[in-house]
Design an enzyme around this catalytic site. Structure first.
Site, PDB file in Angstrom:
ATOM      1  N   ASP A  59      18.996  58.643  10.997  1.00 60.36           N
ATOM      2  CA  ASP A  59      20.129  58.124  10.234  1.00 60.36           C
ATOM      3  C   ASP A  59      21.405  58.493  10.988  1.00 60.36           C
ATOM      4  OD1 ASP A  59      21.660  57.146   8.034  1.00 60.36           O
ATOM      5  OD2 ASP A  59      21.889  59.211   7.342  1.00 60.36           O
ATOM      6  N   ASP A  67      19.552  62.764   6.052  1.00 55.60           N
ATOM      7  CA  ASP A  67      20.149  63.757   5.164  1.00 55.60           C
ATOM      8  C   ASP A  67      20.336  63.281   3.732  1.00 55.60           C
ATOM      9  OD1 ASP A  67      22.269  61.928   5.757  1.00 55.60           O
ATOM     10  OD2 ASP A  67      23.698  63.444   5.092  1.00 55.60           O
ATOM     11  N   ASP A  74      17.255  58.081   2.919  1.00 51.51           N
ATOM     12  CA  ASP A  74      16.390  58.353   4.076  1.00 51.51           C
ATOM     13  C   ASP A  74      15.003  58.847   3.665  1.00 51.51           C
ATOM     14  OD1 ASP A  74      18.555  57.815   5.860  1.00 51.51           O
ATOM     15  OD2 ASP A  74      19.340  59.818   5.450  1.00 51.51           O
TER      16      ASP A  74
END
Length: 1177
Positions: A468, A882, A886
């Site tokens: 990400d 995080d 995700d």
């Protein structure tokens, strides 16, 4: 200052029927905002559609809705498949009680359930079958007690560990269930009595004081704050430490303040795991009040900064959301453990081969000696006292019995101790990873956590990293940089003086100051006369209003100074709120019904009439407010692709074009962008929206779909106010980390929800993209155009290879083949590619590219991209993120890593490993991953080798005993060989040995490739280890055999030599392969040999066992010690020669690194590139 009177006056206590449109916009206290829930696709509906509540009592012929006594039994239970009815203040025994149980076992169920769980491992079933076989008199080889000991020991140790863990769970459950809470006494309005948590029921009204923990899932009815606001901390639920704001409805808040009680019936959805969603309504005073996630506080949360709250229990005990979410992430198995099954099958075939050989040869021997069986010691055809056959069942049955006996004797070829050794090694590796200071984040004070112990070694074989961007590569600490307002670019922020407001002789200052543009600040001061300035003011009002930020007022050392801390779940919203405050538009108060904003020194109240939260389908949020000038306005903000689609372009075409140009500029600078718009609603439009919104927000079933449809209808003909650019800085060390990963032949893919230009800019900043890369961009709006783009991209990937094969010279060929490609694809294109035949084309293109960057991707698309590689290759994948978006990607990958960032801990809780910074991925993979893989691979192969050596010694002996499966080695030595004699050194080496030091591994990332290429664990190495075991078993058996062949030595003395020699040989080979010696490894390696000798002394000192005193006799001869020396030297010669030859003439990268460590200092290497590392292709 402006008055804080309600904008739209409404008589207190008055209510309007649900089906009657209001003659004017209602007061804020009657129209609190709707709340978010999981995104679902919805069909569009018209505003005029009324959504009746299917759970109204009137539909069932019952009494009034607010009379709990008239509820039928069906309503009190889960009569409907989708909802439940709760009578406020009347505890019901029809629902689950509040007692919880996290313990797995009881006194009665512990033994059977624990054994069942342990025997789910097929290897344990195998050893159990062997033990049972040995209990049969016909096939018994070892003593019955001795054969049970190894398996019993393993089962006992595991059972003790499980029992201790469950005892702690029982103790925790008792403490939790016996805590006290204040519960409203039946039949009273304000008398609260202490009650144990386990006795609380659904329907109970509970009072919770500040800093107390919520005993169940509770819908708030009233709080100590007159506006109904309560602050809670959810750290026990999701790990987040920032305060969350929850609200009591004004209808219930007023009822409690007036008469101290609330009646009515609450209809809510059935218990579910979604901790971020809640749908319910409360029937009170003849009307339905909508309830959402902001009105419920979940079990385990703590009340903060609020004196007290009162609420009704809707879910209790095992039905609370925290208990429903108590199960962990999906279990993963390491690749080595999966490959281990292949070798286990090979060893099983070897075992069957040896057993078949022994049994067939035994049958042949019996046929050749049939007439001699009556006089043979082990085979007497008849018992002359009874005249019956004794110890002989015919040739056919005897062959079968011999086969079963051989299985018992040779069982240890499959090591029972290997699985326990692997668990202990992983535990030790996890400890040292957590203790590594290079994986400790000082800023967040977070240590590395190993949440899944069974895949440590997979960290050394990663080929793809899916990352990400926001919060993973960047800090996720947003800072407002620039803005475009009505087509004018304001991007020269200079001043950082800040802005303060005066409240009750106190100076309130925003906690964070933002750089302001002087021209923009001057415009705002003229907002009363300048039309352009009014639009600027409207823009910043949109930033202050269109959010879910809650201002918290913090004390400072100066009692006259206060800090305004904007609390919110989105860092973007916090940055925009601080930006508006820096320009004088200061959000100072928020309740469930209104917000108060200090507009350039004048406090103004805006009534919150409705809030459409952000979701991943709409990619925008909107709020409808009643303004001080009696108008009703819709403010909306979101992604440019979402906002421009609902813009009134007929009147704002020039502004839209200018804004798009500014957005492109901001994105190219790596800034995150949002577009802000506004629309003024007419009275009929508002009434139409109000009716549909009221019906949708009070629906229990399908509320999300209905609210999204209402939002889609009202969010149209938007006038663009402007756009914002927010900077999200890269974390420290990200460019260097990505460079190291790429040098380790790890492909890094970025999957982000940002705009394409923003993602590309960040790609350059973190050195993922370079100027010499050829970019392939796929950004299409149809399946056919995606197909054409993929075909062109595939042709582009083949051009360098074709050129290198064709006309280029050798020098130019290498240059052409080194051309790097970068694939950039957007989420809109992935809609047409994933789950279709085009994904195969995408796979072909992506695997030819060095870098892949996916932008504007949804959470499920992230998981789809990971699955694209995982399901089509054998390469190991790692996903790192995080945020909650995700989680699906993290769980899809072979290894999931969560970052403890600003977006909460959802990713951490779903991950296998968690850490504080992206840059820690380099030491985690290149150092610990490399070590873990090397150690575990060696340990598995070594366990197979050492057991095979011992079993083959037993096999050779059978060839000289008429194939009767008798053994010279005592049964206790046979059983202790794998459990005690040779297992401990491998555990120590698996935890502590290091083939290379950390500095070398970090300096030369190419060394990581050994794990990617399976160099340390493959079939060839397994076969080589089996050949070594074959040679060493021949040496161990035949040297004593020929030395004592014509002597009168007894079988037990020779058996002691055959028991001790393999232990010394396998430990000497282990010692030859150890790289980093320390006192612990010395103690285990040499201590094991000493322990084996002591055990032999003890066994031969027991007079009831065969071979009593044998070891003392044979050790008194010089031939014994000479044989031990010759056996060790002869057995080690091939291993030493092969090791010396390969390391000298064909060294691996690892060996070159070790030589470099020996003769050079890595930390002071001047030109590291001068030392070439050979890389196997």
């Amino acid at each position: 200052m402006a008055s804080e009177r309600p904008l739209l006056s409404t008589t207190p206590g008055a209510s309007t029927p649900d089906d009657a449109p209001s003659p004017h916009p209602p007061a804020a206290s009657l129209l609190p905002p709707a709340q978010p829930e999981p995104p679902l696709r919805a069909d569009r509906i018209a505003f005029s559609v009324e959504v009746p509540d299917p759970f109204l009592p009137s539909r069932r012929g019952d009494g009034p809705a607010d009379d709990p006594s008239t509820l039928s039994q069906r309503e009190r239970e889960d009569g409907d498949d989708e909802s439940r009815a709760v009578a406020v203040g009347e505890p019901s025994a029809a629902f689950a009680g509040n007692a919880i149980r996290t313990a797995k076992y009881s006194v009665l169920t512990f033994l059977p359930r624990n054994l069942f769980e342990q025997f789910r491992r097929l290897s344990y079933v195998y050893f159990l079958a062997i033990t049972v076989l040995n209990q049969l008199p016909q096939v018994a080889v070892f003593g019955r007690g001795a054969s049970v000991l190894p398996l019993a020991f393993v089962l006992f140790v595991t059972a003790v560990k499980d029992a201790y863990e469950d005892f702690r769970r029982h103790r925790s459950d008792r403490m939790e269930n016996n805590r006290l809470a204040s519960v409203l006494a039946p039949g009273t309005a304000d008398e609260f009595q202490p009650k144990r948590w386990k006795h609380i029921r659904v329907g109970d009204v509970v009072r919770v004081a500040s800093n107390e923990t919520l005993p169940a899932d509770i819908v708030l009815l009233a709080t100590s704050d007159p506006t109904g606001v309560a602050h809670v901390q959810t750290v026990n639920l999701d790990g987040e430490t920032n305060l969350k704001t929850r609200y009591a409805k004004q209808e219930t808040q007023v009822r409690f303040s007036q008469n101290g009680g609330v009646g009515g019936v609450l209809h809510c959805e059935r218990p579910n795991r979604n901790i971020y969603g809640f749908q319910a309504n409360l029937e009170i005073d003849g009307k339905r009040v909508s309830l959402g996630p902001s009105n419920i506080v979940l079990r385990g949360c703590e009340l903060k900064n609020t004196t007290w709250t009162i609420g009704v229990v809707v879910y209790a005990g095992k039905e609370t959301k925290v208990m429903l979410n108590s199960s962990g992430a999906p279990s993963k198995r390491s690749r080595l453990e999966t490959q281990l099954n292949r070798e286990t099958v090979i060893l099983s075939i070897m075992l069957i081969g040896m057993c078949t050989t022994a049994s067939v040869l035994a049958g042949i021997w019996l046929l050749n000696h049939q007439r001699e069986l009556e006089f043979t010691q082990f085979f007497r055809e008849k018992d002359y006292t009874t005249g019956k056959n004794y110890n002989y069942y015919g040739v056919g049955m005897q062959i079968f019995i011999t086969f079963l006996m051989a299985v018992i004797v040779y069982q240890v070829i499959i090591p029972i101790s290997l699985y326990i050794s692997m668990e202990l090694v992983r535990l030790g590796q996890a400890y040292f990873m957590g203790a590594d200071k290079d994986l400790y984040d000082e800023s967040s004070r977070s240590k590395f956590q190993c949440r899944a112990l069974n895949i440590n070694e997979d960290l050394g074989q990663i080929r793809y990293v899916f990352s990400d961007k926001t919060g993973t590569l960047t800090e996720n600490k947003m800072e407002f940089q620039c803005s475009s307002i009505r087509g004018v670019d304001y991007s020269s922020g200079k001043d950082t003086g800040g802005y303060s407001v005066v409240v009750d002789e106190h100076l309130w200052t925003p906690k964070m100051a933002v750089k302001t543009d002087p021209q923009l600040a001057n415009l705002l001061r003229d907002s009363g006369t300048n039309e352009e300035a009014k639009l600027v003011l409207e823009f910043f009002l949109a930033l202050a209003v269109c959010n879910t930020i809650v201002p918290l007022i913090l004390d400072t050392r100066d009692y006259k100074q206060k800090l305004i801390d904007y609390q919110g779940e989105s860092p973007d919203e916090q940055a925009l709120a601080y930006a508006a405050a820096s320009y004088g538009i200061v959000l100072v108060e928020r309740t469930s019904g209104y917000i108060v904003i200090d507009v350039l020194g004048y406090r103004q109240r805006f009534d919150l009439l409705g809030l459409h939260e952000f979701d991943s389908d709409r990619k925008r949020m909107s709020v409808i407010v009643g303004c001080p000038d009696k108008t009703v306005k819709l403010y909306v903000k979101g992604a440019d692709s979402s906002i421009f689609g609902i813009t009134n372009k007929s009147s704002d075409l020039d502004i839209v074009r200018a804004t798009e140009a500014h957005l492109h500029k901001y994105s190219s600078l790596g800034l995150r962008t949002l577009v802000v718009g506004m629309r003024e609603l007419s009275q009929p439009e508002f009434e139409e929206w109000q009716l549909a919104y009221g019906n949708a927000s009070t629906a229990v079933l399908g509320r999300g779909n209905l609210l999204r449809s209402v939002a889609a209808n009202v969010e149209s003909n938007i006038h663009i106010l402007g756009a914002t650019g927010i900077e999200d800085k890269l974390q420290d060390g990200v460019p260097e980390a990505i460079e190291s990963l790429r040098r380790a032949d790890i492909k890094v893919w970025i999957l982000t929800g940002d705009k394409q230009e923003t993602a590309i800019s960040i790609g350059y900043s973190c050195k993922l993209l370079t100027s010499d890369m050829t970019q392939i961009v796929i950004n299409n709006n149809s399946k056919e155009s995606c197909r054409r783009s993929l075909e062109e991209a595939l042709a582009t990937t083949k051009k360098p290879r074709a050129a290198s094969i064709g006309t280029l010279s050798p020098a130019l060929t290498s240059e052409s083949s080194s051309i790097t490609l970068a694939l950039i694809v957007d989420g809109n294109s992935l809609v047409y590619i994933l789950e279709t035949e085009l994904q195969e084309e995408l796979f072909k293109v992506a695997t030819e590219c060095s870098v892949v960057l996916c932008c504007r991707v949804a959470p499920l698309q992230k998981a789809g991209i990971v699955a694209l590689i995982k399901n089509r290759t054998d390469d190991m994948t790692l996903a790192i993120g995080d945020g909650a978006n995700d989680v699906s990607m993290i769980q899809m990958a072979d290894v999931g890593v969560g970052i403890s960032g600003q977006e909460g801990r959802q990713a951490v809780m779903a991950s296998d490993f968690s850490m504080g910074q992206f840059r820690f991925l380099v030491p985690l993979l290149l150092v610990h991953g490399h070590w873990n893989y090397q150690r575990m691979a060696y340990m598995i192969l070594y366990n197979f080798y050492k057991n095979a050596t011992f079993v083959l010694v037993l096999f050779w002996y059978v060839l000289y005993t008429a194939f009767t499966l008798t053994t010279a080695i005592t049964e206790w030595s046979s059983l202790l060989y794998t459990v005690l004699y040779t297992s401990l050194p491998t555990i120590a080496v698996g935890i502590l040995d290091k083939d290379l030091n950390k500095a070398t591994l970090l300096a030369y990332p190419k060394l990581y490739g050994s794990g990617q290429r399976d160099e340390k664990y493959n079939v060839n190495l397994f076969v080589f280890n089996m050949l070594e075991a074959l040679w060493q078993s021949l040496v161990v058996f035949y040297l004593p055999y020929f030395a004592y062949r014509r002597s009168t030595i007894d079988m037990s003395s020779l058996g002691d030599l055959w028991a001790l020699a393999p232990v010394i040989v396998v430990n000497m080979q282990l010692a030859m392969d150890i790289i980093r010696w320390n006192w612990i490894i010395h103690a285990f390696v040499w201590g094991t040999i000493a322990a084996t000798t002591i055990c032999l002394f003890v066994i031969d000192s027991i007079w009831i066992l065969p071979g009593y005193g044998a070891i003392f006799h044979v050790m008194g001869t010089g031939l014994f010690w000479l044989l031990l020396l010759i056996i060790v030297v002869t057995a080690m010669v091939p291993h030493f020669v092969i090791k010396a030859f390969t390391e000298h003439f064909r060294p691996s990268d690892i060996q070159i690194g070790r030589e470099m460590e020996k003769f050079w200092n890595v930390n002071h290497q001047v030109n590291r590139s001068e030392i070439p590392l050979r890389t196997f292709s």
